[in-house]
Write an enzyme that holds these catalytic residues in place. Structure first.
Site, PDB file in Angstrom:
ATOM      1  N   ASP A 101       0.285  -0.830   0.190  1.00 49.00           N
ATOM      2  CA  ASP A 101       0.169   0.287  -0.163  1.00 49.00           C
ATOM      3  C   ASP A 101       1.155   1.291  -0.220  1.00 49.00           C
ATOM      4  O   ASP A 101       2.443   0.731   0.553  1.00 49.00           O
ATOM      5  CB  ASP A 101      -0.687  -0.053   1.100  1.00 49.00           C
ATOM      6  CG  ASP A 101      -1.052   1.340   1.564  1.00 49.00           C
ATOM      7  OD1 ASP A 101      -2.318   1.892   1.009  1.00 49.00           O
ATOM      8  OD2 ASP A 101      -1.153   1.777   2.705  1.00 49.00           O
ATOM      9  N   ASP A 135      -0.046   5.517   1.047  1.00 50.85           N
ATOM     10  CA  ASP A 135      -0.416   6.169   2.231  1.00 50.85           C
ATOM     11  C   ASP A 135      -0.476   5.305   3.655  1.00 50.85           C
ATOM     12  O   ASP A 135      -1.553   4.856   3.491  1.00 50.85           O
ATOM     13  CB  ASP A 135      -1.854   7.016   2.327  1.00 50.85           C
ATOM     14  CG  ASP A 135      -1.535   7.747   0.526  1.00 50.85           C
ATOM     15  OD1 ASP A 135      -1.120   9.324   0.094  1.00 50.85           O
ATOM     16  OD2 ASP A 135      -1.898   7.508  -0.500  1.00 50.85           O
ATOM     17  N   ASP A 137      -1.179  -0.414   6.026  1.00 51.33           N
ATOM     18  CA  ASP A 137      -1.484   0.153   7.296  1.00 51.33           C
ATOM     19  C   ASP A 137      -2.226   0.201   8.118  1.00 51.33           C
ATOM     20  O   ASP A 137      -3.240   0.566   8.901  1.00 51.33           O
ATOM     21  CB  ASP A 137      -0.275   1.045   7.267  1.00 51.33           C
ATOM     22  CG  ASP A 137      -2.026   2.662   6.537  1.00 51.33           C
ATOM     23  OD1 ASP A 137      -2.226   1.741   5.316  1.00 51.33           O
ATOM     24  OD2 ASP A 137      -1.819   3.295   6.958  1.00 51.33           O
TER      25      ASP A 137
END
Length: 215
Positions: free
Chosen positions: A9, A11, A166
């Site tokens: 991922d 961001d 995250d």
């Protein structure tokens, strides 16, 4: 089956851009005499719905706002906050190790290519990746489409690919696509439920990539 590829991922995972975006929105809400509820932020983090959701919520407290007029200034503030941001601790080491092991690498992000690609270039990370899949061309997480597209782009099977995320939304997407998923929460997401993840690390620096590859 041995690991042949890693999918990250963007961001909050490769770089903690989410902190800057959150700060910018908190400032906007305070300018209008209210606080941004963190529960509302957690509900949309890691998806494509952040901006419209924030404007809709702000409109409840400040009727008559003009989102289109506010959007350029909000975006400019985010970029101002991001100017000195580097990759998250340990990310560079993971990418270097992956290349040393001959692993294929991809980014799978719900954000647009217009957001992700310039940041990857600015951070000096673009050179590591064989493919960058973004939310302007694929369904956003928690839908698995981005991860399925990453597998297709890399030519690897889910069983031989590890995802790094995250947010719980991201973990859901990776697991729905059949990947092993390592959650690496940041300061904003560390309190969320990562029960779906196969491994949870406090940071990339907490465990070398070799230890994950050999598990």
């Amino acid at each position: 089956m041995s690991t042949r590829a890693l999918v990250f991922d963007f961001d909050g995972t490769l770089a903690d851009t989410e902190s800057a975006v959150l700060q910018a929105w908190q400032e906007v809400f305070r300018e209008h005499g209210t606080e941004l509820p963190m529960a509302a932020w957690y509900a949309v983090i890691g998806t494509q719905h952040t901006t419209p959701a924030m404007f809709a919520l702000l409109a409840e407290h400040a009727p008559g706002i003009d989102p289109e007029a506010m959007r350029p200034r909000t975006r400019a503030r985010v970029f101002e906050l991001l100017e000195t941001l580097g990759p998250r601790e340990g990310v560079q080491a993971y990418l270097e190790t992956a290349k040393d092991h001959g692993l294929k690498l991809a980014v799978a992000s719900s954000s647009s290519g217009a957001w992700v690609n310039p940041h990857l270039a600015r951070l000096g990370l673009d050179r590591y990746f064989d493919a960058v899949l973004t939310g302007d061309l694929h369904k956003a997480k928690p839908d698995p489409d981005l991860y399925l597209a990453a597998l297709d782009a890399l030519g690897t099977a889910a069983e031989e690919t590890i995802a790094f995320e995250d947010t719980p939304h991201g973990v859901t997407a990776a697991k729905a696509a059949g990947l092993t998923c390592v959650a690496v929460p940041n300061a904003i997401t560390s309190s969320l439920d990562f029960g779906q993840a196969d491994v949870v690390l406090p940071s990339f620096a907490a465990k070398p990539l070799e230890a994950l590859l050999s598990r």
